[in-house]
Design a protein around this motif. Structure first.
Motif, PDB file in Angstrom:
ATOM      1  N   ASN A   1       0.750  -2.938   0.989  1.00 29.29           N
ATOM      2  CA  ASN A   1      -0.380  -3.311   1.986  1.00 29.29           C
ATOM      3  C   ASN A   1       0.106  -3.238   3.420  1.00 29.29           C
ATOM      4  OD1 ASN A   1      -2.079  -3.923  -0.158  1.00 29.29           O
ATOM      5  ND2 ASN A   1      -1.255  -6.068  -0.315  1.00 29.29           N
TER       6      ASN A   1
ATOM      7  N   GLU B   1       2.027  -1.173   4.815  1.00 22.67           N
ATOM      8  CA  GLU B   1       2.226   0.447   5.094  1.00 22.67           C
ATOM      9  C   GLU B   1       0.646   0.853   5.377  1.00 22.67           C
ATOM     10  OE1 GLU B   1       5.939   2.627   3.062  1.00 22.67           O
ATOM     11  OE2 GLU B   1       4.554   1.350   1.671  1.00 22.67           O
ATOM     12  N   ALA B   2      -0.128   0.362   4.359  1.00 28.62           N
ATOM     13  CA  ALA B   2      -1.581   0.997   4.551  1.00 28.62           C
ATOM     14  C   ALA B   2      -2.113   0.235   5.783  1.00 28.62           C
ATOM     15  CB  ALA B   2      -2.157   0.522   3.401  1.00 28.62           C
TER      16      ALA B   2
ATOM     17  N   GLN C   1       1.180   2.243  -2.469  1.00 30.40           N
ATOM     18  CA  GLN C   1       1.592   1.931  -1.122  1.00 30.40           C
ATOM     19  C   GLN C   1       1.371   0.563  -0.917  1.00 30.40           C
ATOM     20  OE1 GLN C   1       2.458   3.952   1.470  1.00 30.40           O
ATOM     21  NE2 GLN C   1       2.666   5.736   0.203  1.00 30.40           N
TER      22      GLN C   1
ATOM     23  N   SER D   1      -3.356  10.521   2.777  1.00 33.58           N
ATOM     24  CA  SER D   1      -3.395   9.515   3.633  1.00 33.58           C
ATOM     25  C   SER D   1      -4.717   8.833   3.418  1.00 33.58           C
ATOM     26  CB  SER D   1      -3.297  10.053   5.197  1.00 33.58           C
ATOM     27  OG  SER D   1      -2.094  10.223   5.227  1.00 33.58           O
TER      28      SER D   1
ATOM     29  N   ALA E   1      -0.005   7.094  -4.473  1.00 41.21           N
ATOM     30  CA  ALA E   1      -0.764   6.454  -3.196  1.00 41.21           C
ATOM     31  C   ALA E   1      -1.348   5.285  -3.481  1.00 41.21           C
ATOM     32  CB  ALA E   1      -2.073   7.484  -2.977  1.00 41.21           C
TER      33      ALA E   1
ATOM     34  N   VAL F   1      -4.847   6.695   0.408  1.00 44.26           N
ATOM     35  CA  VAL F   1      -3.958   5.578   0.782  1.00 44.26           C
ATOM     36  C   VAL F   1      -4.934   4.403   1.331  1.00 44.26           C
ATOM     37  CG1 VAL F   1      -2.058   4.417   2.277  1.00 44.26           C
ATOM     38  CG2 VAL F   1      -1.721   6.538   0.641  1.00 44.26           C
ATOM     39  N   LEU F   2      -5.667   4.829   2.385  1.00 41.08           N
ATOM     40  CA  LEU F   2      -6.556   4.021   3.097  1.00 41.08           C
ATOM     41  C   LEU F   2      -7.624   3.464   2.092  1.00 41.08           C
ATOM     42  CD1 LEU F   2      -6.720   5.824   6.610  1.00 41.08           C
ATOM     43  CD2 LEU F   2      -5.464   3.597   6.134  1.00 41.08           C
TER      44      LEU F   2
ATOM     45  N   TRP G   1      -6.546   0.815  -0.198  1.00 41.21           N
ATOM     46  CA  TRP G   1      -6.201  -0.352   0.463  1.00 41.21           C
ATOM     47  C   TRP G   1      -7.401  -1.075   0.856  1.00 41.21           C
ATOM     48  CZ3 TRP G   1      -6.806  -1.047   6.087  1.00 41.21           C
ATOM     49  CH2 TRP G   1      -6.321  -2.076   6.412  1.00 41.21           C
TER      50      TRP G   1
END
Ligand code: HEC
Length: 109
Positions: A23, A25-26, A21, A94, A18, A97-98, A101
């Motif tokens: 930037n 995509e995030a 990932q 998810s 994760a 990931v957020l 970021w």
């Protein structure tokens, strides 16, 4: 710049984690997930700016997990009295990931 993007993409493929990932995509996920209705990278909107969040938790161990749960469950009190709503539709992955970021300062690229 191109070299950086290529190596970042490679890294994401190899590690498949994760935190790796890209930037872009995030940022796309943040748009799709409605985060940007209340947050900007820089400066307060309804919620705190993502760069301010990154600065606040820069040296805090465990921040990723704590914030991942907060994004999923919602809550208030860290920045003021306006609550963030829960996002139960997001998977743990998810949400993580957020959050990773956001903690990178939410770069668009
Ligand atoms: C309806 C508005 C709204 C939406 C949509 C929203 N947020 Fe928030 N967010 C807030 C508010 C308000 C706060 C401040 C909460 C507080 O003071 O504890 C916040 C705080 C945060 C924090 C910091 C939490 C803390 O304890 O310091 C993170 C990280 C965050 N949001 C990420 C996200 C992400 C990722 C999304 C998309 C899945 C999202 N937010 C969607 C309003 C929103």
């Amino acid at each position: 710049m191109k070299k950086i993007i290529v190596s970042a993409t490679l890294f994401a493929c190899v590690v498949g984690h994760a935190a790796a990932q890209s930037n872009q995509e995030a940022a796309a996920l943040a748009n799709q997930s409605g985060c940007m209705a209340c947050h900007k990278a820089e400066g307060k909107l309804v919620g705190p700016g993502f760069q301010d969040i990154a600065a606040k938790y820069k040296d805090q161990p465990g921040a990723v997990d704590m914030l991942t749960q907060k994004v999923k469950k919602g809550g208030s009190g860290s920045w003021g009295r306006i609550p963030m709503p829960a996002h139960p539709q997001l998977s743990d992955e998810s949400a993580k990931v957020l959050v990773t970021w956001v903690l990178r300062g939410a770069p668009a690229q």
